[in-house]
Design an enzyme around this catalytic site. Structure first.
Site, PDB file in Angstrom:
ATOM      1  N   HIS A 192     138.781 -45.478 -50.091  1.00 45.21           N
ATOM      2  CA  HIS A 192     139.394 -44.929 -48.883  1.00 45.21           C
ATOM      3  C   HIS A 192     140.819 -44.442 -49.176  1.00 45.21           C
ATOM      4  O   HIS A 192     141.220 -43.360 -48.759  1.00 45.21           O
ATOM      5  CB  HIS A 192     139.481 -45.988 -47.778  1.00 45.21           C
ATOM      6  N   LYS A 217     127.945 -51.687 -33.887  1.00 47.07           N
ATOM      7  CA  LYS A 217     128.127 -52.144 -35.269  1.00 47.07           C
ATOM      8  C   LYS A 217     128.658 -53.564 -35.286  1.00 47.07           C
ATOM      9  O   LYS A 217     129.518 -53.920 -34.483  1.00 47.07           O
ATOM     10  CB  LYS A 217     129.139 -51.237 -35.987  1.00 47.07           C
ATOM     11  N   ARG A 258     130.641 -39.511 -50.958  1.00 50.61           N
ATOM     12  CA  ARG A 258     130.364 -40.143 -52.253  1.00 50.61           C
ATOM     13  C   ARG A 258     129.157 -39.522 -52.939  1.00 50.61           C
ATOM     14  O   ARG A 258     129.126 -39.336 -54.125  1.00 50.61           O
ATOM     15  CB  ARG A 258     130.100 -41.639 -52.075  1.00 50.61           C
ATOM     16  N   SER A 268     132.699 -50.547 -48.734  1.00 52.40           N
ATOM     17  CA  SER A 268     133.143 -51.839 -48.207  1.00 52.40           C
ATOM     18  C   SER A 268     132.024 -52.866 -48.331  1.00 52.40           C
ATOM     19  O   SER A 268     132.273 -54.041 -48.642  1.00 52.40           O
ATOM     20  CB  SER A 268     133.538 -51.696 -46.736  1.00 52.40           C
TER      21      SER A 268
HETATM   22  P1  ADP Z   1     131.940 -47.483 -45.852  1.00 51.26           P
HETATM   23  O1  ADP Z   1     131.769 -48.659 -44.969  1.00 51.26           O
HETATM   24  O2  ADP Z   1     130.671 -46.755 -46.159  1.00 51.26           O
HETATM   25  O3  ADP Z   1     132.752 -47.749 -47.083  1.00 51.26           O
HETATM   26  P2  ADP Z   1     133.629 -46.182 -43.809  1.00 51.26           P
HETATM   27  O4  ADP Z   1     132.924 -45.912 -42.544  1.00 51.26           O
HETATM   28  O5  ADP Z   1     134.688 -47.199 -43.732  1.00 51.26           O
HETATM   29  O6  ADP Z   1     132.682 -46.413 -45.037  1.00 51.26           O
HETATM   30  O7  ADP Z   1     134.221 -44.840 -44.419  1.00 51.26           O
HETATM   31  C1  ADP Z   1     135.159 -44.009 -43.859  1.00 51.26           C
HETATM   32  C2  ADP Z   1     135.163 -42.723 -44.647  1.00 51.26           C
HETATM   33  O8  ADP Z   1     135.528 -42.956 -46.004  1.00 51.26           O
HETATM   34  C3  ADP Z   1     133.806 -42.025 -44.709  1.00 51.26           C
HETATM   35  O9  ADP Z   1     134.038 -40.646 -44.657  1.00 51.26           O
HETATM   36  C4  ADP Z   1     133.265 -42.438 -46.071  1.00 51.26           C
HETATM   37  O10 ADP Z   1     132.329 -41.496 -46.554  1.00 51.26           O
HETATM   38  C5  ADP Z   1     134.546 -42.441 -46.875  1.00 51.26           C
HETATM   39  N1  ADP Z   1     134.473 -43.274 -48.058  1.00 51.26           N
HETATM   40  C6  ADP Z   1     134.242 -44.597 -48.133  1.00 51.26           C
HETATM   41  N2  ADP Z   1     134.257 -45.031 -49.413  1.00 51.26           N
HETATM   42  C7  ADP Z   1     134.523 -43.930 -50.180  1.00 51.26           C
HETATM   43  C8  ADP Z   1     134.668 -43.700 -51.590  1.00 51.26           C
HETATM   44  N3  ADP Z   1     134.514 -44.689 -52.465  1.00 51.26           N
HETATM   45  N4  ADP Z   1     134.933 -42.432 -52.003  1.00 51.26           N
HETATM   46  C9  ADP Z   1     135.062 -41.446 -51.104  1.00 51.26           C
HETATM   47  N5  ADP Z   1     134.928 -41.579 -49.778  1.00 51.26           N
HETATM   48  C10 ADP Z   1     134.668 -42.813 -49.315  1.00 51.26           C
END
Ligand code: ADP
Length: 160
Positions: A17, A41, A90, A128
């Site tokens: 992130h 969620k 990703r 996450s």
């Molecule tokens: P997650 O729970 O899948 O990690 P979130 O809902 O918190 O994701 O993600 C917020 C945003 O950050 C989304 O656009 C997600 O695609 C992006 N994101 C999460 N992890 C990564 C990563 N490792 N690389 C690039 N973008 C990411």
């Protein structure tokens, strides 16, 4: 002033992130990292904790602030005058859902653009949920999280 929103669950915020946030901050005057509250969620961390982890992790990045929101993303974007949403991608698995959301948001608020930013190769595996899974088996999560929240996340996950 060009304002972008990086929305997500951030449950908890990871280095993947942070990479997207830092790169967005170079393109916009202001970036709001927005922890969304979605009643459907089940989050591991409370809204306050997710927001606190974000605040501490982005404290050193110029032009970046954190907020939390319980409602429609486009309404928040209108309220703060944001012109773009930045979403990290990703892999193709992220794309289908993000594509649907982007089209829906475009219908609801055409002035708001959704930009997709490619993941950094270094973080393409990182999510996450992966961090939580590794921690649940006692694995080392220090590679994946901002240093400043590491101890708190570790302690919280160990007590789950
Ligand atoms: P997650 O729970 O899948 O990690 P979130 O809902 O918190 O994701 O993600 C917020 C945003 O950050 C989304 O656009 C997600 O695609 C992006 N994101 C999460 N992890 C990564 C990563 N490792 N690389 C690039 N973008 C990411």
């Amino acid at each position: 002033m060009k304002i972008a929103i990086c929305p997500g669950s951030f449950d908890p915020i990871t280095k993947g992130h942070i990479d997207i946030i830092e790169r967005s901050a170079k393109l916009f005057d202001k970036v709001i990292v927005l922890a969304l509250k979605n009643n459907e969620k089940a989050y591991t961390f409370s809204d306050d904790r997710r927001l606190d982890f974000i605040r501490r992790s982005v404290a050193g990045i110029d032009g970046v602030v954190a907020d939390c929101y319980d409602g429609l993303l486009v309404d928040y974007a209108k309220k703060v005058g944001a012109s773009a949403l930045v979403k990290g991608l990703r892999a193709v698995t992220d794309f289908e859902y993000e594509f649907q959301m982007a089209l829906a948001n475009k219908m609801l608020y055409p002035e708001l653009e959704t930009l997709f930013m490619n993941t950094n190769q270094e973080y393409m595996y990182l999510s996450s949920s992966l961090v939580k899974q590794i921690a649940s088996f006692g694995g080392d999560i220090s590679l994946f999280l901002p240093e400043c929240i590491l101890d708190d996340v570790r302690t919280a996950l160990a007590n789950k």
